[in-house]
Design a protein around this motif. Structure first.
Motif, PDB file in Angstrom:
ATOM      1  N   THR A 153     -73.059 -19.081 -12.715  1.00 48.36           N
ATOM      2  CA  THR A 153     -72.322 -17.817 -12.776  1.00 48.36           C
ATOM      3  C   THR A 153     -70.829 -18.078 -12.662  1.00 48.36           C
ATOM      4  O   THR A 153     -70.018 -17.503 -13.401  1.00 48.36           O
ATOM      5  CB  THR A 153     -72.778 -16.874 -11.648  1.00 48.36           C
ATOM      6  OG1 THR A 153     -74.186 -16.655 -11.751  1.00 48.36           O
ATOM      7  CG2 THR A 153     -72.059 -15.545 -11.728  1.00 48.36           C
TER       8      THR A 153
ATOM      9  N   GLU B  71     -68.866 -13.991 -18.112  1.00 48.91           N
ATOM     10  CA  GLU B  71     -69.209 -13.062 -17.025  1.00 48.91           C
ATOM     11  C   GLU B  71     -67.919 -12.415 -16.529  1.00 48.91           C
ATOM     12  O   GLU B  71     -66.898 -13.091 -16.366  1.00 48.91           O
ATOM     13  CB  GLU B  71     -69.882 -13.793 -15.858  1.00 48.91           C
ATOM     14  CG  GLU B  71     -71.272 -14.321 -16.136  1.00 48.91           C
ATOM     15  CD  GLU B  71     -72.359 -13.265 -15.923  1.00 48.91           C
ATOM     16  OE1 GLU B  71     -71.997 -12.106 -15.611  1.00 48.91           O
ATOM     17  OE2 GLU B  71     -73.526 -13.613 -16.075  1.00 48.91           O
TER      18      GLU B  71
ATOM     19  N   THR C 185     -65.761  -9.609 -10.572  1.00 46.40           N
ATOM     20  CA  THR C 185     -65.713  -8.378  -9.790  1.00 46.40           C
ATOM     21  C   THR C 185     -64.386  -8.247  -9.058  1.00 46.40           C
ATOM     22  O   THR C 185     -63.743  -7.197  -9.067  1.00 46.40           O
ATOM     23  CB  THR C 185     -66.877  -8.334  -8.784  1.00 46.40           C
ATOM     24  OG1 THR C 185     -68.121  -8.486  -9.487  1.00 46.40           O
ATOM     25  CG2 THR C 185     -66.888  -7.018  -8.011  1.00 46.40           C
TER      26      THR C 185
ATOM     27  N   LYS D  39     -68.484 -12.184  -7.545  1.00 48.08           N
ATOM     28  CA  LYS D  39     -69.288 -11.601  -8.614  1.00 48.08           C
ATOM     29  C   LYS D  39     -70.395 -10.769  -7.990  1.00 48.08           C
ATOM     30  O   LYS D  39     -71.264 -11.300  -7.296  1.00 48.08           O
ATOM     31  CB  LYS D  39     -69.893 -12.690  -9.508  1.00 48.08           C
ATOM     32  CG  LYS D  39     -70.827 -12.140 -10.590  1.00 48.08           C
ATOM     33  CD  LYS D  39     -70.107 -11.212 -11.540  1.00 48.08           C
ATOM     34  CE  LYS D  39     -71.046 -10.654 -12.610  1.00 48.08           C
ATOM     35  NZ  LYS D  39     -70.346  -9.741 -13.541  1.00 48.08           N
ATOM     36  N   ARG D  40     -70.324  -9.462  -8.231  1.00 42.44           N
ATOM     37  CA  ARG D  40     -71.335  -8.544  -7.723  1.00 42.44           C
ATOM     38  C   ARG D  40     -71.907  -7.755  -8.902  1.00 42.44           C
ATOM     39  O   ARG D  40     -71.170  -7.158  -9.673  1.00 42.44           O
ATOM     40  CB  ARG D  40     -70.735  -7.584  -6.688  1.00 42.44           C
ATOM     41  CG  ARG D  40     -71.756  -6.690  -6.013  1.00 42.44           C
ATOM     42  CD  ARG D  40     -71.108  -5.728  -5.023  1.00 42.44           C
ATOM     43  NE  ARG D  40     -70.446  -6.419  -3.924  1.00 42.44           N
ATOM     44  CZ  ARG D  40     -69.139  -6.567  -3.808  1.00 42.44           C
ATOM     45  NH1 ARG D  40     -68.315  -6.070  -4.748  1.00 42.44           N
ATOM     46  NH2 ARG D  40     -68.614  -7.196  -2.776  1.00 42.44           N
ATOM     47  N   TYR D  41     -73.227  -7.774  -9.031  1.00 39.82           N
ATOM     48  CA  TYR D  41     -73.871  -7.070 -10.132  1.00 39.82           C
ATOM     49  C   TYR D  41     -74.075  -5.594  -9.789  1.00 39.82           C
ATOM     50  O   TYR D  41     -73.903  -5.174  -8.644  1.00 39.82           O
ATOM     51  CB  TYR D  41     -75.197  -7.746 -10.479  1.00 39.82           C
ATOM     52  CG  TYR D  41     -75.010  -9.098 -11.123  1.00 39.82           C
ATOM     53  CD1 TYR D  41     -74.679  -9.215 -12.470  1.00 39.82           C
ATOM     54  CD2 TYR D  41     -75.135 -10.276 -10.378  1.00 39.82           C
ATOM     55  CE1 TYR D  41     -74.498 -10.460 -13.070  1.00 39.82           C
ATOM     56  CE2 TYR D  41     -74.946 -11.524 -10.967  1.00 39.82           C
ATOM     57  CZ  TYR D  41     -74.629 -11.607 -12.313  1.00 39.82           C
ATOM     58  OH  TYR D  41     -74.429 -12.829 -12.894  1.00 39.82           O
ATOM     59  N   ASP D  42     -74.469  -4.817 -10.794  1.00 39.97           N
ATOM     60  CA  ASP D  42     -74.603  -3.371 -10.621  1.00 39.97           C
ATOM     61  C   ASP D  42     -75.637  -2.992  -9.572  1.00 39.97           C
ATOM     62  O   ASP D  42     -75.533  -1.933  -8.944  1.00 39.97           O
ATOM     63  CB  ASP D  42     -74.972  -2.708 -11.962  1.00 39.97           C
ATOM     64  CG  ASP D  42     -73.845  -2.805 -12.982  1.00 39.97           C
ATOM     65  OD1 ASP D  42     -72.695  -2.999 -12.553  1.00 39.97           O
ATOM     66  OD2 ASP D  42     -74.125  -2.697 -14.192  1.00 39.97           O
ATOM     67  N   ASP D  43     -76.642  -3.852  -9.386  1.00 39.44           N
ATOM     68  CA  ASP D  43     -77.674  -3.551  -8.386  1.00 39.44           C
ATOM     69  C   ASP D  43     -77.248  -3.938  -6.970  1.00 39.44           C
ATOM     70  O   ASP D  43     -78.025  -3.814  -6.026  1.00 39.44           O
ATOM     71  CB  ASP D  43     -79.001  -4.228  -8.738  1.00 39.44           C
ATOM     72  CG  ASP D  43     -78.889  -5.759  -8.770  1.00 39.44           C
ATOM     73  OD1 ASP D  43     -77.785  -6.291  -8.494  1.00 39.44           O
ATOM     74  OD2 ASP D  43     -79.907  -6.422  -9.068  1.00 39.44           O
TER      75      ASP D  43
END
Length: 392
Positions: free
Chosen positions: A45, A54, A57, A11-15
């Protein structure tokens, strides 16, 4: 019911922040698995990715032999119990439990039968006409559990459900959840930061650190054979003692004194400098209470006891010791990662209630060196870890 398989989940967020890092975990049909770790380790998460709240990714989430990455939460047939109960205040207990069935337009007679059955299991029968505001915290949590159970879901997901309860009620609810899961036999994934909950509830425990899976095993396995410093420090209360040492020529030099290497597990480590010795509080004893043959098979030493704590059924002694600066910094770093009890350069020793050792006194103490672990201070790896050790 259904098995859950996580394959290289990321899981990698946009930031750019990576909350979950390449986690692979198989949960058997009917198994009760705990996801545990300090705040921010990625456990919630991961749970939210199982239920579909969620996006994933990369990697594969398989539930009941079906890939569910692109399925909406409503299509996964999972029930989730949240930390804040998420009850409807204007509805009665009956209607809160019945809500998932109402959404599916189940017949009224079937709704009544299912809600009545679940309420009996959770001891809520006398409260079915009450509103959530008139219930205790424990009763509200049972209502939330009832709403999850009534759906006949493939799996139950719990996101720190007991964190809002007081200590006594948490203990009671732990017992109820464990008993209920055994009775229903439903696959269950339970998230908590409380290692006591983790140790007492699940069939297996998965320990997470900064989004990475550290170790998976039974409570017994994680306690007796931690794979690294992080797991050793997190599992157990009071936590494991970490003492600086040096292994050379079949001897272990420590701030407590020098002891002979007697166990094969330590012998296999070979000569190393420095090391961190992992010593659980129960590895020690008051030497004056032991028979001569018992004292002879361990390491005897004299130390200054700074403070003692009597807790009714337990007695602890605190023994400060000197440590090199790099070891002190390593323990402080570990303390911050664990987000738990402070790790100082001191021993916490569990004593028999018959002990007469008191605060601010010299004491004759004993250590069982055969049980100690040896860790690499740089990598944190347990150099005495034995993955093939058998447990009853």
């Amino acid at each position: 019911m259904a098995a859950i398989s996580m394959r290289n989940i990321v899981k990698r967020y946009d930031d750019g922040y990576q909350a979950v890092r390449d986690v692979s975990l198989d949960i058997a049909d009917g198994e009760f698995v705990i996801l545990v770790g300090p705040s921010g380790c990625g456990k919630s998460t991961l749970l939210r990715m199982i239920v579909g709240l969620e996006d994933i990714t990369s990697g594969e989430m398989v539930i009941g032999e079906q890939r569910v990455n692109d399925k909406a939460p409503r299509d996964r047939n999972l029930s989730m119990v949240f930390q804040n109960y998420a009850l409807y205040p204007h509805l009665t207990v009956f209607e809160n439990i019945a809500f998932p069935l109402r959404l599916k337009k189940v017949r009224d007679d079937e709704v009544k039968a299912k809600v009545t059955e679940v309420a009996a299991v959770l001891e809520l029968t006398e409260n079915l006409d009450r509103k959530p505001a008139n219930l205790s915290g424990g009763q509200r949590q049972r209502v939330a559990m009832g709403r999850a159970i009534v759906r006949d879901a493939d799996a139950f997901l719990f996101d720190e459900p007991l964190s809002n309860l007081d200590a006594k009620l948490r203990g009671q609810m732990r017992t109820e959840i464990a008993r209920l899961q055994r009775r229903l036999g439903t696959t269950t994934v339970y998230v908590t930061h409380d290692q006591t909950e983790a140790m007492t509830l699940g069939d297996r425990i998965a320990v997470l650190r900064k989004g990475e899976l550290q170790q998976v095993g039974t409570a017994h396995q994680l306690y007796e054979e931690p794979v690294n410093l992080f797991v050793a420090g997190f599992i157990g209360s009071p936590p494991m003692n970490f003492v600086p040492g040096r292994i050379s020529g079949g001897r272990v030099e420590t701030p407590l004194g020098t002891m002979r290497v007697t166990s094969d597990r330590v012998r296999r480590v070979g000569d190393r400098d420095p090391v961190l010795l992992g010593l659980r509080p129960e590895f020690f004893a008051d030497a004056t209470l032991l028979a001569p043959f018992e004292r002879g098979r361990g390491f005897n030493f004299t130390a200054h006891v700074d403070v003692t704590e009597w807790l009714g059924s337990q007695l602890y002694a605190y023994v400060p010791y000197e440590a090199p600066r790099e070891i002190t910094e390593r323990l402080r770093t570990l303390q911050r990662e664990l987000d738990s009890e402070q790790m100082r350069t001191q021993l916490v020793i569990a004593l028999s209630l018959d002990s007469r050792i008191r605060s601010d006194s010299e004491a004759s103490l004993w250590l069982d060196p055969d049980r100690m672990h040896v860790f690499d201070p740089a990598t944190g790896a347990n150099l005495t870890y034995d993955p093939d050790r058998a447990f009853d």
